[in-house]
Motif scaffolding. Structure first.
Motif, PDB file in Angstrom:
ATOM      1  N   ARG A   1     -25.605 -36.513  -2.050  1.00  0.00           N
ATOM      2  CA  ARG A   1     -25.395 -37.942  -2.267  1.00  0.00           C
ATOM      3  C   ARG A   1     -25.673 -38.721  -0.983  1.00  0.00           C
ATOM      4  NH1 ARG A   1     -20.170 -38.746  -6.258  1.00  0.00           N
ATOM      5  NH2 ARG A   1     -21.009 -37.535  -7.997  1.00  0.00           N
ATOM      6  N   GLY A   2     -26.279 -39.877  -1.163  1.00  0.00           N
ATOM      7  CA  GLY A   2     -26.592 -40.701  -0.013  1.00  0.00           C
ATOM      8  C   GLY A   2     -27.956 -40.418   0.580  1.00  0.00           C
ATOM      9  N   ALA A   3     -28.690 -39.454   0.012  1.00  0.00           N
ATOM     10  CA  ALA A   3     -30.025 -39.133   0.539  1.00  0.00           C
ATOM     11  C   ALA A   3     -30.926 -40.358   0.447  1.00  0.00           C
ATOM     12  CB  ALA A   3     -30.627 -37.968  -0.227  1.00  0.00           C
ATOM     13  N   GLU A   4     -31.664 -40.629   1.512  1.00  0.00           N
ATOM     14  CA  GLU A   4     -32.516 -41.817   1.585  1.00  0.00           C
ATOM     15  C   GLU A   4     -33.608 -41.751   0.518  1.00  0.00           C
ATOM     16  OE1 GLU A   4     -35.182 -44.278   4.892  1.00  0.00           O
ATOM     17  OE2 GLU A   4     -34.053 -42.481   5.458  1.00  0.00           O
ATOM     18  N   GLY A   5     -33.779 -42.882  -0.168  1.00  0.00           N
ATOM     19  CA  GLY A   5     -34.833 -42.965  -1.161  1.00  0.00           C
ATOM     20  C   GLY A   5     -34.433 -42.511  -2.552  1.00  0.00           C
ATOM     21  N   TRP A   6     -33.173 -42.112  -2.712  1.00  0.00           N
ATOM     22  CA  TRP A   6     -32.700 -41.633  -4.003  1.00  0.00           C
ATOM     23  C   TRP A   6     -31.723 -42.627  -4.616  1.00  0.00           C
ATOM     24  CZ3 TRP A   6     -33.789 -36.940  -6.606  1.00  0.00           C
ATOM     25  CH2 TRP A   6     -34.726 -36.133  -5.940  1.00  0.00           C
ATOM     26  N   HIS A   7     -31.777 -42.735  -5.938  1.00  0.00           N
ATOM     27  CA  HIS A   7     -30.883 -43.624  -6.680  1.00  0.00           C
ATOM     28  C   HIS A   7     -30.034 -42.780  -7.619  1.00  0.00           C
ATOM     29  CE1 HIS A   7     -29.335 -47.086  -8.783  1.00  0.00           C
ATOM     30  NE2 HIS A   7     -29.796 -46.640  -9.936  1.00  0.00           N
TER      31      HIS A   7
ATOM     32  N   ASP B   1     -21.211 -48.775  -6.277  1.00  0.00           N
ATOM     33  CA  ASP B   1     -22.232 -47.736  -6.274  1.00  0.00           C
ATOM     34  C   ASP B   1     -21.614 -46.393  -6.677  1.00  0.00           C
ATOM     35  OD1 ASP B   1     -25.223 -47.441  -5.075  1.00  0.00           O
ATOM     36  OD2 ASP B   1     -24.070 -45.578  -4.804  1.00  0.00           O
TER      37      ASP B   1
ATOM     38  N   ASP C   1     -35.728 -39.912  -7.653  1.00  0.00           N
ATOM     39  CA  ASP C   1     -36.493 -40.316  -6.468  1.00  0.00           C
ATOM     40  C   ASP C   1     -37.494 -41.403  -6.819  1.00  0.00           C
ATOM     41  OD1 ASP C   1     -38.242 -38.902  -8.016  1.00  0.00           O
ATOM     42  OD2 ASP C   1     -38.758 -37.403  -6.506  1.00  0.00           O
TER      43      ASP C   1
ATOM     44  N   THR D   1     -22.161 -43.530  -5.613  1.00  0.00           N
ATOM     45  CA  THR D   1     -21.926 -42.639  -4.477  1.00  0.00           C
ATOM     46  C   THR D   1     -20.816 -43.143  -3.546  1.00  0.00           C
ATOM     47  OG1 THR D   1     -23.629 -43.763  -3.161  1.00  0.00           O
ATOM     48  CG2 THR D   1     -24.323 -41.871  -4.485  1.00  0.00           C
TER      49      THR D   1
END
Length: 240
Positions: A51-57, A186, A37, A188
């Protein structure tokens, strides 16, 4: 690392084991998916979001015995990669052949696979593990699957083994091209396994590694075993 030749273990669906190899000449102990995060790095089962959660790399984590910094050379064990790729390609082909062989046992309309047969593999699977030159998949045959319309009463393992084996021989002899579609680099990104079989193109969502043609498999043997309400399928690729 976000870009690497190493294939990591996927914590969400850990079917294919991680690659092994070297990083700057030192052994890579393990290789897993990771997510951050921006403050904390989470690895494998520790990851608290999808996966794909906003703000996560998302990135690939190479676990070493000692930390290494700077620009490094990475080397993936080619024999292990080939063995796992062979096992994964054979696993998908066997699943498609299994769907076709079991199609007469469905009493209700069910979701179809890419070849138009009821997708028993995806509807019934409980676990899948890719092995070195092989795989093992376990399917449930209980009440929930029966409610979907599958009737296991007519299951004949000897006939099933023969029918799946014959279809595999046909597909391997065709030397059909195999590839993985990926919309971007990417980690993800949703990847899709594809195979141009005679008369139809097969596709299965998959993030693993594969051979480049069915002909590379040489020969594949499949075994089935019943244990209560579970059907186990073991696939073995003959080594050249």
């Amino acid at each position: 690392m976000a870009r690497t030749p190493f294939h990591p273990l996927d914590h969400a669906w850990p079917d294919q084991p991680a690659d092994t190899g070297l990083l700057a000449g030192a052994r890579v102990v393990d290789c897993q998916t990771g997510a951050t995060d921006g403050q904390t790095l989470y690895i494998g089962d520790e990851i608290p979001v999808k996966r794909g959660a906003e703000g996560w790399h998302w990135l690939v984590v190479h676990i070493m015995e000692e930390p290494i910094e700077g620009q490094v050379e990475l080397w993936v064990d080619p024999d292990r990669r080939h063995g796992l790729s062979a096992g994964h390609t054979a696993c998908h082909l066997t699943a498609l052949a299994l769907n076709e062989a079991l199609a007469p046992l469905w009493r209700k309309e069910a979701r179809a696979d890419s070849l138009g047969h009821p997708d028993f593999d995806q509807l019934a699977i409980t676990s899948s593990r890719i092995l070195n030159h092989g795989s093992r998949d376990v399917y449930r045959l209980g009440k929930s699957l029966r409610r979907k319309g599958f009737d296991p009463a007519g299951l004949d393992l000897a006939a099933l083994t023969e029918q799946v084996g014959e279809r595999l021989k046909e597909w391997i002899a065709a030397d059909a091209p195999v590839w993985v579609d990926c919309p971007d680099e990417d980690l993800t990104a949703r990847r899709t396994w594809r195979c141009l079989l005679p008369g139809a193109e097969a596709s299965i969502p998959c993030g693993g590694t594969h051979l480049t043609s069915t002909g590379e498999l040489g020969a594949v043997a499949v075994e089935f075993a019943l244990d209560g309400d579970e059907l186990a399928m073991t696939t073995r690729v003959a080594r050249g």
